[in-house]
Structures are given as C-alpha cells and as structure tokens.
Design a protein around this motif. Structure first.
Motif, PDB file in Angstrom:
ATOM      1  N   TRP A 280      37.667  50.900  45.561  1.00  0.00           N
ATOM      2  CA  TRP A 280      39.107  50.902  46.704  1.00  0.00           C
ATOM      3  C   TRP A 280      39.134  52.064  47.056  1.00  0.00           C
TER       4      TRP A 280
ATOM      5  N   LEU B 256      44.170  33.108  47.126  1.00  0.00           N
ATOM      6  CA  LEU B 256      42.991  32.301  46.504  1.00  0.00           C
ATOM      7  C   LEU B 256      42.962  32.103  45.586  1.00  0.00           C
TER       8      LEU B 256
ATOM      9  N   ALA C  48      39.158  48.238  39.140  1.00  0.00           N
ATOM     10  CA  ALA C  48      40.416  47.615  39.920  1.00  0.00           C
ATOM     11  C   ALA C  48      39.650  45.430  40.551  1.00  0.00           C
ATOM     12  N   THR C  49      39.624  44.362  39.866  1.00  0.00           N
ATOM     13  CA  THR C  49      39.093  43.864  40.141  1.00  0.00           C
ATOM     14  C   THR C  49      39.381  43.097  42.053  1.00  0.00           C
ATOM     15  N   ILE C  50      37.983  42.995  42.483  1.00  0.00           N
ATOM     16  CA  ILE C  50      38.512  42.366  43.981  1.00  0.00           C
ATOM     17  C   ILE C  50      38.277  41.370  43.892  1.00  0.00           C
ATOM     18  N   GLY C  51      39.330  40.509  44.930  1.00  0.00           N
ATOM     19  CA  GLY C  51      38.786  38.584  44.618  1.00  0.00           C
ATOM     20  C   GLY C  51      38.698  37.497  42.974  1.00  0.00           C
ATOM     21  N   VAL C  52      37.329  38.046  43.023  1.00  0.00           N
ATOM     22  CA  VAL C  52      36.618  37.048  41.756  1.00  0.00           C
ATOM     23  C   VAL C  52      35.850  37.265  41.457  1.00  0.00           C
ATOM     24  N   ASP C  53      35.286  37.768  40.249  1.00  0.00           N
ATOM     25  CA  ASP C  53      34.527  38.617  39.580  1.00  0.00           C
ATOM     26  C   ASP C  53      33.617  37.461  38.229  1.00  0.00           C
ATOM     27  N   PHE C  54      32.306  37.208  38.122  1.00  0.00           N
ATOM     28  CA  PHE C  54      32.185  36.396  36.786  1.00  0.00           C
ATOM     29  C   PHE C  54      31.170  36.419  36.053  1.00  0.00           C
ATOM     30  N   ARG C  55      30.676  36.335  34.786  1.00  0.00           N
ATOM     31  CA  ARG C  55      29.904  36.390  34.295  1.00  0.00           C
ATOM     32  C   ARG C  55      28.986  35.303  33.778  1.00  0.00           C
TER      33      ARG C  55
ATOM     34  N   LEU D   6      35.895  25.539  49.117  1.00  0.00           N
ATOM     35  CA  LEU D   6      35.771  26.868  48.037  1.00  0.00           C
ATOM     36  C   LEU D   6      34.518  26.274  47.200  1.00  0.00           C
TER      37      LEU D   6
ATOM     38  N   ARG E  99      41.819  53.721  35.915  1.00  0.00           N
ATOM     39  CA  ARG E  99      40.664  53.649  36.769  1.00  0.00           C
ATOM     40  C   ARG E  99      40.715  53.534  38.204  1.00  0.00           C
TER      41      ARG E  99
ATOM     42  N   GLN F  77      33.384  40.360  48.913  1.00  0.00           N
ATOM     43  CA  GLN F  77      34.948  39.295  49.028  1.00  0.00           C
ATOM     44  C   GLN F  77      35.504  41.003  49.432  1.00  0.00           C
TER      45      GLN F  77
ATOM     46  N   LEU G  27      44.457  21.722  46.474  1.00  0.00           N
ATOM     47  CA  LEU G  27      43.929  21.194  45.964  1.00  0.00           C
ATOM     48  C   LEU G  27      43.535  20.069  44.575  1.00  0.00           C
TER      49      LEU G  27
ATOM     50  N   TRP H 180      34.983  32.984  34.555  1.00  0.00           N
ATOM     51  CA  TRP H 180      35.546  33.822  35.611  1.00  0.00           C
ATOM     52  C   TRP H 180      36.514  34.562  35.618  1.00  0.00           C
TER      53      TRP H 180
ATOM     54  N   SER I 214      42.342  28.339  43.783  1.00  0.00           N
ATOM     55  CA  SER I 214      41.319  27.373  44.155  1.00  0.00           C
ATOM     56  C   SER I 214      40.344  27.265  42.934  1.00  0.00           C
ATOM     57  N   TYR I 215      39.857  28.594  41.938  1.00  0.00           N
ATOM     58  CA  TYR I 215      39.194  27.918  41.268  1.00  0.00           C
ATOM     59  C   TYR I 215      39.448  27.658  39.561  1.00  0.00           C
TER      60      TYR I 215
ATOM     61  N   PHE J  80      46.158  38.410  46.318  1.00  0.00           N
ATOM     62  CA  PHE J  80      44.651  38.183  45.758  1.00  0.00           C
ATOM     63  C   PHE J  80      44.679  36.987  45.558  1.00  0.00           C
TER      64      PHE J  80
END
Ligand SMILES: Nc1nc2c(ncn2[C@@H]2O[C@H](COP(=O)(O)OP(=O)(O)O)[C@@H](O)[C@H]2O)c(=O)[nH]1
Ligand SMILES: [Mg+2]
Lengths: 207, 963
Positions: free
Chosen positions: B728, A82, A48-55, B658, B720, B678, B550, A71, A85-86, A79
């Motif tokens: 995790w 935040l 599971a994604t933590i915060g943000v991830d990107f490719r 940011l 997962r 993170q 923002l 993103w 903001s993205y 989470f």
C-alpha cells in the motif's frame, strides 16, 4: 485428517476440488486465518489484501484426498463490487468477524445477504467464525455469535489466527460438512481448475 | 455327502419319487393346484355383496404367477379380485343362510346388476364376475392358444385342478389373438357348474343388431324348462354410445390457434397452440340399467331407446397426442445445435458476408442502406452449409430488405420496436446527442404505423391479475423456484421480450432456422444501434453495483454488460463535458488513446524532477472531487477538508470474463506478480485521491479507503499499514495525482461492447440456441403456469419448475430434455382442455340452459383425467366408460353435450348409436324344472362391423328326472 504434500498427488489422487471463500469486513483476520491454516504461520505485518488472493492446499477427509482452493477477499468498500463474482461455485463460505469489534459483527448481515444473492450453489455450506479470541477486550459474546449462526443455518466457531485456536477445527468441520452434502461437489475432472465453475462445459453445444 | 457311506446314499436314491414319466397334463394340473394352494383359493368363497356403483370405481387386486405347459410354453395365471373391505365381505358370508351355502359365491355376482358395464375389467363386464382366475399366454405370440386341442387341454387341466382342490372360483382361459379378447372358462362348486363361453363375430346377422334379436338368442341358450309365465322376468341393461367424430370439415375452436406467425407482433406471449385439433372423438354414453325386458323395445324398425329417455348420461373424450407449438419450438432449440445448420453462422444463413469488415457496423441493414450483403440465398434452401458465395453473385449489393427472407422488413421493424419498448430504431434520435463513435448511420425515413402490444401496458394488466389471486404456499414455492433459475429476472425485461420474439420466429421451420437467424441478426443490429447512439437498453435494469447479475444466464448477463458499457460511456462523456466547462484546455480529452500519452507525459516529467515531485503536486489545483468525507480534515493539515475523489468504476464482468480473469490470476504462480495484476484499481484510487486532495498524506488515503486500518483513538495507522515495505505504502509513493478523467480506463467499455456485439453477430445457429435455452425454458414455464390455471389439478407445475431450474443451472442437454418432456405433457393437457372446453362452450352459447364456466371447467377436467387414466391402463376396454353427467339431458352440461352432438345445422350425432351394449339376466331352474333356480347371464357388444356375445350359464348337475 491430515495434510499431504503435492508429492502424494500420485499415490492418493484427490476425489474433488472444493472452492472455499473467506469474506467479512476488512481487518477481521481473514488473510491471517487462511495463512494459519495453509502455512501454519501468523504474520502481524501481512499487508491488507488487495482485490482477491488465494491459496491451494489439500486435506484428507475419511481417507479421501480433497483439494482446496481458498479464496481470500478484500473487505474494503472500494474492492467490494468485484468480490461477489468470486462467490460463484463456492461450496463453502467462511464469514469472519472480529470479536473485539462490534461493527464487524453487525455487518455480518450484509455479508450473508450477499452470499444468498450471489452464491450459485443453493446448499453451499456457510460458516461463521468469530476471530481474535486471544485478545482481552472482547465485545461480542459467544452466545451472540451462535445465535446469529443459528438464524442463518451456518456452522459456528470461535478462533484465533494468532494462537491457532479453533482454526484447524473450523476448516475441518467445514470440509467434512461439504463432503457429506450430496450434490454439492462433483468428482474431479482430469484437469484441476481453481475457480471451478457451476459446470456447463459438457452442456449444450455438443455439436 | 461325500463322507457318508455308500449304502446310505443308495437308500436315499430309492426314496426319491420319480416324476419323469409325468404327463404334460398331470404336470399342468399339479402346477395349477400348487398355485391355488399357495394363494389360498381353495374351499368355499365368502359371499360378497357390493354397494351400488362400487365395482365401477374400486381397485382391482391382482396376483399373478407363471406356469409351464407343454414342452416350451408358459401360461400366466392371475387372480383378480375387487378390492373390497375384508370385514364387510366376511359379515355377509356369515349372514347367509345354510341353504344358500350350497351355492357358489359367484352366483351372487351373476345375479347382480352391479357388474353391468364395468369397463375397467373386460371379464367383469363380459361374464359378471367380481373375482376370477385368468389363464393367459405369457408371450402374446409364442404362447398363444390357437388350436381347439390346446384349448381343451388347458380347460380340462383347469377343471381337474379346481375339482381336486375344491376351488369354486371362476377360471377363464384367454385364447386366440389378444386384440380379440376371447375367453372360455368354467367354475365348479359341488353340483353347481358354470360355463363361460364367448364369440366374436365379424359378420353380423340382423338379429345380432338389436335388443329383440339378442333376446331370442339368450332364450335359446338358456332353454328355460318351465313356462315363461311361471318364470321370473328377464332383466336387461342397455348402454348406447353416441359418437361425435372430429372430421376435418368441423370447424376448430379458435383458441387452438393462439400462437401467431411472426407476422403478428406480440412480445408478451410465447407461441402456443397446435396446428391439429387434438379432439378425436366425443362420446355420449346413455344407460338404461336393469329393466324388465318387456318395458323396452328395440328391433330393426323401431326403437324407444331415445338418448333423452336414458336413466344415466355420461360422456367421454378421446384425444390424439398432438404436439404443441411451444413444445416443438423448444425442442427445435434443443436439436438445432446438433443439426447440420448448427454450425452455420447467422450471417452465412442470411447470406451476409461475414468477411466484409463493414459488416460489423451494418446498422445500415435496419435503415435499408446496407453494403454488407454479398450473396443471395433464398430462404435458406439454396446453398451449402456455411458457404458464402463470392460477391460476384451480388455485384450490385442487394439490400437486406430486398432479400427474400421469411420476415418482411416492415414486420421486423415492428418486432424491434416492440422488443425495445416502442422506440423507433429507424431514425436517428432527435436529441442533440451525437453518436460516440462514428456510426455508419444514414437516417432513413420513419415508416410503419402498425398496432402492436406495448409491453408496459400488457405487463401492468398482468401484475394486477396476479396480485388479485391469493398467494398460497405452492405458488410461493413455484415463484421461488422460478426466481432461482439461472435465466432471466422476473417480469418484463428486454431479454424476455427478445426471447419471446425469437421463439415466434422459430415456429415456422419450413426453410430451416432462417427466421430465427433473421430475428437474432436484427436484434443484434438494434443493440449496436443503441450502443452507437448511447441509448439505454429499455428493460435492462442494472442492480445497485452496476454489475451484470451472475445468477442469471449468460445472454442476460451480456445484455446487462452492454448496458453497463452504455452507462459507463455516458458517465465518462458527462465527466468530460463538466471538465470542459472548467478548463477549455485541449489537455482534457476523453479519448483513451490520448489518455495514455498524457499519462506518460505526466509520469515522465515526474520522474525527471525526482524527489521534488510530491511537493510540486501538493500545490496543484484540486481536481476530480466528489464530495467532502464527512467533517474530516487532512491528517497533517487540520484546516483542509478531506475530499472523496471521483473514482473509476470497477470493470464489470460477466461470468465468462470472470472465469477468464480467475484463470489468469491462478495461472500466476508468484504472489507478488499476482498482487501487481490487481494493483491497477488501487493505483487508480490513489491517483484520483491525490488529485482531489493535493496535500493529503497516506494516512488520509487509508482513512477514506480502508477506515478499519485507521485507529481513531490513537490517531495511527494499523500495524499492517505501518510496515515500511508494504504494498500500500509503495503504491502510494509512486502514485501521481491524476483525476479519473485523465487516467487510463480500467473499464474500456468500447472494447467490451464491441466484443459482446461481435460475439453475438458472429454466433452460429448452435450458439444462438445455447444462449437462448435458459431464457426460453424459463419463459415457457411461466407461460405454461399462466395458461394451465384451468387444469391445475391435472398437472405438476412444481416438477416442471424443479426440472427447469436444474437444467438452467447445469446447462446439461439431458436435463433440458427431461424438462421439455414434462412441459410438452402440460402443453398437451392445455390444448386438450381448450379443444373440449371451447367446443362445448360454443355449442351451448345460444341456448338458455348454458353451463357456468366453473361447471364446464370441472366437467372438462374430469374428461381429461378420465382420458389419461384410460391411456395408463394397458387393457383395451370393451365397454366404454365416461364421466357421469348428473341430471342427464336436463342438466346444463347435458344440454351443452346435446348442442354439440345435435347441432341445429350439421350432422346429428344422436340419431344413431355407434356402439351398443346389452346385459341380459334371468333366474331360471336349470337344466330341468326341478333343478335349482340359477342365474343365467349374457353380454353383447354390437359395433358397426362386429359383434361380441358372452355367456355365463349356471347349471345344477344333480340329475333329476323330468316330470
Ligand atoms: N490478536 C489477534 N490479531 C489478529 C488475529 N487475526 C488477525 N489479526 C490481526 O488483525 C489484523 C488484520 O488481519 P488480516 O488477516 O489482514 O485481516 P483481513 O483484512 O480480514 O484479511 C492484522 O494486523 C492481524 O495481525 C487474531 O486471531 N488475533
Ligand atoms: Mg486480508
């Protein structure tokens, strides 16, 4: 439309860099959709994604190379503060729900409100994706999804990150639409920036 | 061609006409003829009869082309025609009898009073024509027709072309200097010939100055061949212009000076107004149309043409393009970053040392106990840019309030009090609250008892009036546009009040932007005071997520962030107090540096005990519980309730932070490392959760933190989450039970606040302007909307909103400039309105026949529209045109105009007209008594130092022998 590796950067420089966001409840398959599109892979054990991830990837639209910064965000409540903001500067926003889980569909309203509040591009292209159509226990019909998309003036597609169905098409449609929207994207500046900002650099304090 | 036989080529050559010997005259004639053919102006013109008043309002169609004359010169030929509905024109031409068909169409125009004083086209008023061909120099200087020879040359070409093409349209040639509007011309229709002549005199004879004299000139010109008793009456139209000139000794309407200097504290209204009165002249135009000559009398000793007796009244206002205070202040903000003071810091400008470390805590400046002052600069005049003189110049450390700065200390205190919602900042708060850090505060003595507008009250009255107005579509659209500006939230806010004050301080610029710098500096010091004392920033309303918004501008985000810091610290403090109630243990200390050590300690001991750790901790006292998670119990201990822990806030971020954060993330190539970067928030949650639920398992954590990964039915984790190596689980295994209070701070509000404050403190003038621009422009737009209600039809508020919205979003200087131009226009319109409205309103104040506000408003609106229309037309009008006042002197508007121009005391502007215009018309047989009866017309414009006379005289060229 085709994918071109980074080696082609020299031959066919990109005309622009687009920022695409993937949002939606946790577990609907956001990360899986991104990985399917970028790496053409599917991993049920993808954490599971933590915060943000990107490719970062690129794609060719009408002969023009377009760079994509995708993103992927975590959907969990904790989470969330935040993630809005993205949304800044995102030209495309993919909002995902799970067709086998009604509550993820019902939460779309919340996500769309957030998009409207935080997206800095008025005309950012929105896309609703109903994921996991490979599963037998569907509870959200295609019509319901379509109706929702209509209300929010968004593109709509159903897909499965697992079987590939609709994934490529979803991204292509979205990018095409963005490129066709005048004023939504700027030509690439010499340096590639991921979180491309609404501009401002060439602004005021030119001193 | 090349393939063709040679002889054929020669044949062709012989067929070519040789025009190389054509004379200049022939060439010009041919060119004119060609133009007439092309525009289909040959042959008889349709008769056109115009309805009353049509010509003074209609559009004028113009066709134009360029033709060469002489070696190097060019003429512009234009065909001008009143835009009259075609079918009407044709009908009248059919109705006319066969006898009249012998007369050219222009005879109708000349005989009609409809062309009198038509101001839009000088030729119409001067020569009485509704259509004509004008020959004018293409280039005003190079092609000017200045000699008699040139004039005659073109005139004869015109005449020849007209005759050969049977064109009966009047042709006029403009000669001499353009400013003088001199014309000569002719029209030929079979045996009826019309001569157009004119003169413009700079020296006046007495007979040029009144009706009687002009009448005798007219009679001399016409040479009526029959007895005056047998002849028709001469008809006269008269137009007098009375002018009220705005001389400096006239008092100006007070509303123009609504803008205040920084000595008037008002955080609700932006500076508006103008130093100069924009009203230049106000004219009353009175007309006596088409009267028999013997009905009126005017000579050098007597006149019965009193304004009150005139048939028509109209008025006209001329304004000068003054610059409004709001526009010039905004343009200052735009230009300062590029000026020499743009790079100067606020501190340097104020003469405050920026190297002194204590300067970052100079709250003392507000209390008058500053040691931060290191040099003295008088109002920004002395000293080079950015040069801070050594402390030697100010060894005693002159206090800030003793520095000669544009805004007095007392006044500045009032400003700050108004900006911060009335809280006095000069004393320490009476509450028991101690400052969080060690503030260098010396409680000063509270002073000041000056009146100022309390924002809340003002705001209330504002909202009431706004809800009273009906919400129509455009209003909603405008409000939407304003909302989507990247600037500040709608309505009252700290940002709005501060920006209003800042703009007030930027109005006065005699000594450069020192006032601006002073206001900024005082504001930032007050912000610091709020942070030091942990006082909420009144007027900063954080959204539910406690994050800076923002979608607003950076300045507003920074203020919100500061409020986030204040709130976070207060919460931390409260948490600390609560914890202290339970444990008097010194172990709990909110100081973050101690936190770090504690954490290390706990971690260290945990590592030593190795595998046993978990068990040890499971017996711990639960800490940092917020509330139970519904009815849920622990997965493995069904009798223990599951608690939601008190968690740390996610660090709020402004857009620049940011951006930095996103850059940092993107710079990390490795996915794992990126994830690690993170992990701190997840780790903090796990620590807090473990502390609150000592016996909890990973499953419990997931049930709270990521409920979608918990399968209720099967009582298992999602696939997962089950993967052994997943982040995790790994994170869970290493997380120690630490309540938030003992955790390392994710959001170090003290550092963040310090960063913001020092960024604001050390800003350059250029930076200040850049930060202020979005807010200043949005506020100015709102102000203009409020103030332009009376002139709403004349301006395009929508456009301003769109431009400002775009500018605040792109941040581009050009976009701001474009918006500013529009805003200046609107401000000017408002100023014009006020100048005219207030004057007329005040003039009629004491009289019984006072116009209502609505009447006066619509009248002034018309005056303004007329003024802009006049500016838009390139031609200088010989005849003035105004807005008609129905009912003349007897109407309420007429009365107001009268009162203005003829005040009880002061100069009487109605005594003598400044400019006079006359049109004479006479139908007589011409040139002999047996000739056709034809209209003769003369126009005269008399000013103080010049006189213009134009005649249109029609003659029958069929030769009759007198007798
Ligand atoms: N059957 C099926 N499972 C999927 C699909 N997409 C994602 N999943 C699974 O759903 C779970 C959550 O996916 P993930 O991409 O991590 O969701 P995210 O939290 O929205 O990023 C994972 O176990 C995936 O394997 C799909 O199209 N079909
Ligand atoms: Mg994910």
């Amino acid at each position: 439309m085709a994918f071109i590796g980074d080696a082609d950067e020299q031959n066919n420089p990109s005309i622009t860099t687009l920022k695409i966001l993937i949002i939606g409840e946790s577990g609907v398959g956001k990360s899986s959709l991104m990985l399917r599109f970028v790496d053409d892979s599917f991993d049920p054990e993808q954490p599971a994604t933590i915060g943000v991830d990107f490719r970062v990837t690129s794609m060719v639209v009408d002969g023009n190379r377009v760079k994509l910064a995708i993103w992927d965000t975590a959907g969990q409540e904790r989470f969330r503060t935040l993630t809005p903001s993205y949304y800044r500067g995102g030209q495309g926003i993919i909002c995902v729900y799970d067709v086998t889980n009604r509550s993820t569909f019902e939460h779309l309203d919340h996500w769309m409100t957030e998009v409207d509040t935080y997206s800095t591009k008025d005309d950012a292209v929105k896309m609703i994706v109903g994921n996991k159509i490979d599963l037998p226990n569907r509870v959200v019909s295609r019509e319901e999804g379509m109706k929702f998309a209509k209300r929010h003036r968004a593109l709509f597609i159903e897909a499965s990150a697992k079987t590939k169905e609709g994934v490529q098409c979803a991204f292509e449609e979205l990018i095409q639409k963005i490129i066709q929207t005048p004023g939504l994207w700027d030509s690439d500046k010499p340096t590639f920036r991921l979180g491309q900002q609404a501009t401002g650099g060439d602004g005021m304090c030119g001193c | 061609m090349a393939t063709e036989p040679e002889d054929e080529q020669q044949d062709e050559v012989f067929e070519i006409n040789d025009f190389t010997v054509f004379s200049d005259m022939e060439r010009l004639v041919v060119s004119i003829e060609a133009t007439l053919q092309e525009w289909q102006l040959t042959g008889t013109r349709p008769n056109r009869k115009f309805s009353k008043g049509f010509l003074s309002q209609c559009n004028w169609i113009t066709k134009s082309t360029q033709i060469a004359f002489g070696e190097h010169n060019k003429l512009r030929v234009s065909f001008v025609q009143a835009d009259y509905p075609e079918q009407v024109a044709l009908k009248t031409s059919k109705e006319t009898g066969s006898e009249e068909e012998d007369l050219p169409a222009l005879v109708n125009d000349l005989a009609s009073a409809e062309t009198d004083f038509v101001s839009r086209k000088n030729i119409v008023a001067m020569y009485g024509l509704s259509e004509y061909l004008l020959f004018s120099p293409e280039r005003t200087v190079e092609d000017q027709i200045s000699t008699e020879d040139q004039k005659n040359f073109i005139m004869s070409a015109m005449r020849t072309a007209a005759q050969s093409s049977e064109c009966s349209i009047a042709m006029l040639l403009e000669y001499g200097d353009v400013d003088r509007q001199l014309f000569v011309g002719c029209a030929t229709h079979r045996h009826v010939h019309t001569r157009f002549s004119g003169s413009h005199l700079r020296k006046l004879q007495t007979r040029h100055t009144h009706l009687t004299g002009l009448l005798s000139i007219f009679k001399e010109e016409v040479k009526c061949p029959i007895s005056l008793l047998d002849a028709e009456d001469i008809r006269v139209s008269v137009l007098f212009e009375y002018i009220y000139r705005n001389d400096s000794h006239f008092d100006k309407p007070s509303s123009l000076f609504e803008f205040s200097s920084s000595n008037q504290i008002d955080v609700m209204h932006l500076p508006m107004g103008s130093l100069e009165d924009p009203l230049e002249e106000f004219s009353l135009l009175t007309t006596w149309p088409n009267i028999k000559e013997d009905m009126i009398n005017e000579n050098d000793v007597y006149s019965d043409l009193e304004p009150q007796s005139a048939f028509n009244w109209s008025a006209m206002a001329r304004f000068s393009a003054v610059e409004g205070v709001l526009g010039s202040t905004l343009s200052r903000l735009l230009h300062l970053p590029r000026s020499s003071s743009g790079k100067e810091t606020v501190k340097a400008m104020l003469g405050l040392s920026h190297t002194d470390p204590s300067a970052t805590h100079i709250f003392g400046q507000l209390t008058g106990d500053s040691r931060g002052v290191r040099n003295l600069r008088i109002g920004g005049v002395a000293g080079g840019m950015g040069q801070v003189m050594p402390s030697v110049t100010n060894p005693g450390g002159i206090r800030m309030d003793e520095l000669p700065l544009p805004i007095e200390k007392k006044v500045m205190d009032d400003w700050m009090k108004a900006i911060f919602g009335g809280a006095s900042l000069t004393t320490s708060p009476e509450e028991e609250t101690k400052p969080m850090t060690l503030p260098k505060v010396t409680p000063g003595s509270a002073t000041r008892t000056k009146e100022f507008k309390v924002p809340k009250e003002a705001m209330k009255s504002l909202t009431i009036t706004e809800t009273e107005e009906r919400e129509d579509d455009s209003k909603r659209r405008i409000s939407e546009l304003l909302k989507s500006c990247k600037s500040l939230p709608e309505g009252d806010s700290l940002t709005a009040r501060f920006m209003t004050a800042l703009l007030h301080s930027a109005v006065e610029d005699t000594y450069g932007p020192v006032g601006l710098a002073q206001m900024w500096h005082s504001f930032v010091q007050a912000l610091r005071w709020h942070f030091d004392w942990n006082k909420d920033l009144e007027g900063i309303h954080l959204n539910s997520s406690s994050q800076p918004d923002l979608s607003k501008c950076l300045l507003h985000q920074k203020l919100e962030m500061l409020q986030c810091c204040i709130e976070a610290r207060r919460r931390r403090h409260e948490l600390y107090d609560k914890a202290k109630d339970f444990h008097t243990d010194e172990f709990f200390d909110a100081q973050s540096d101690i936190d770090e050590d504690d954490r290390e300690e706990v971690k260290g001991s945990a590592e030593q005990t190795g595998k046993e750790t978990e068990k040890d901790y499971s017996e711990m006292e639960p800490q940092g519980r917020l509330h139970p998670l519904g009815e849920q119990c622990l997965h493995l201990h069904r009798n223990i309730a599951l608690f939601v822990p008190i968690t740390q806030d996610r660090a709020p971020m402004t857009e620049d932070l940011l951006e930095e954060h996103a850059k940092m993330l993107t710079s990390i190539e490795d996915e794992e490392t990126r994830l690690e970067a993170q992990l701190d928030t997840l780790n903090s949650d796990m620590q807090a959760f473990k502390a609150a639920n000592p016996k909890a398992a990973f499953e419990d954590f997931i049930r709270w933190h990521s409920p979608k990964d918990w399968n209720e039915e099967q009582d298992t984790l999602s696939e997962r989450m089950q993967t052994p190596s997943n982040v995790w689980q790994k994170c869970w295994q290493t997380a120690l039970p630490i309540p938030v209070i003992n955790q390392a701070r994710l959001f170090n509000e003290t550092n963040i606040a310090e960063e913001i404050l020092s960024m604001l403190e050390n800003a350059t003038i250029g930076k200040i302007c850049e930060l202020s621009m979005p807010t200043a422009f949005a506020l100015a737009t709102q102000q203009l909307i409020k103030d332009s209600k009376q002139v709403a039809d004349l301006i395009d508020i929508d456009k301003i909103c769109r431009l400002v919205q775009a500018a605040t979003r792109t941040g581009r200087r050009d976009d701001y400039l474009e918006a500013l131009n529009q805003m200046k226009k609107v401000e000017r319109t408002i100023l014009f309105y006020r100048a005219a409205f207030d004057r007329l309103n005040r003039a009629a104040e004491t009289s019984s026949n006072q116009p209502t506000e609505a009447e006066l408003r619509s009248f002034v609106n018309c005056l303004l529209l007329d003024h802009t229309n006049r500016l838009d037309t390139a031609e200088t009008n010989v005849v003035p045109r105004g807005i008609q006042i129905f009912g003349g002197a007897n109407s309420s508007i007429g009365n107001a105009v009268c009162q203005l121009m003829q005040p009880a005391e002061g100069r009487n502007c109605l005594k003598k007209p400044v400019r006079r215009f006359y049109t004479f018309r006479w139908n007589v047989p011409s040139p002999t008594k047996n000739s056709l009866v034809l209209p003769q017309r003369m126009f005269a414009a008399i000013e103080l130092d010049s006189c213009r006379i134009n005649g249109s005289f029609v003659r029958d060229t069929v030769f009759f022998i007198d007798g």
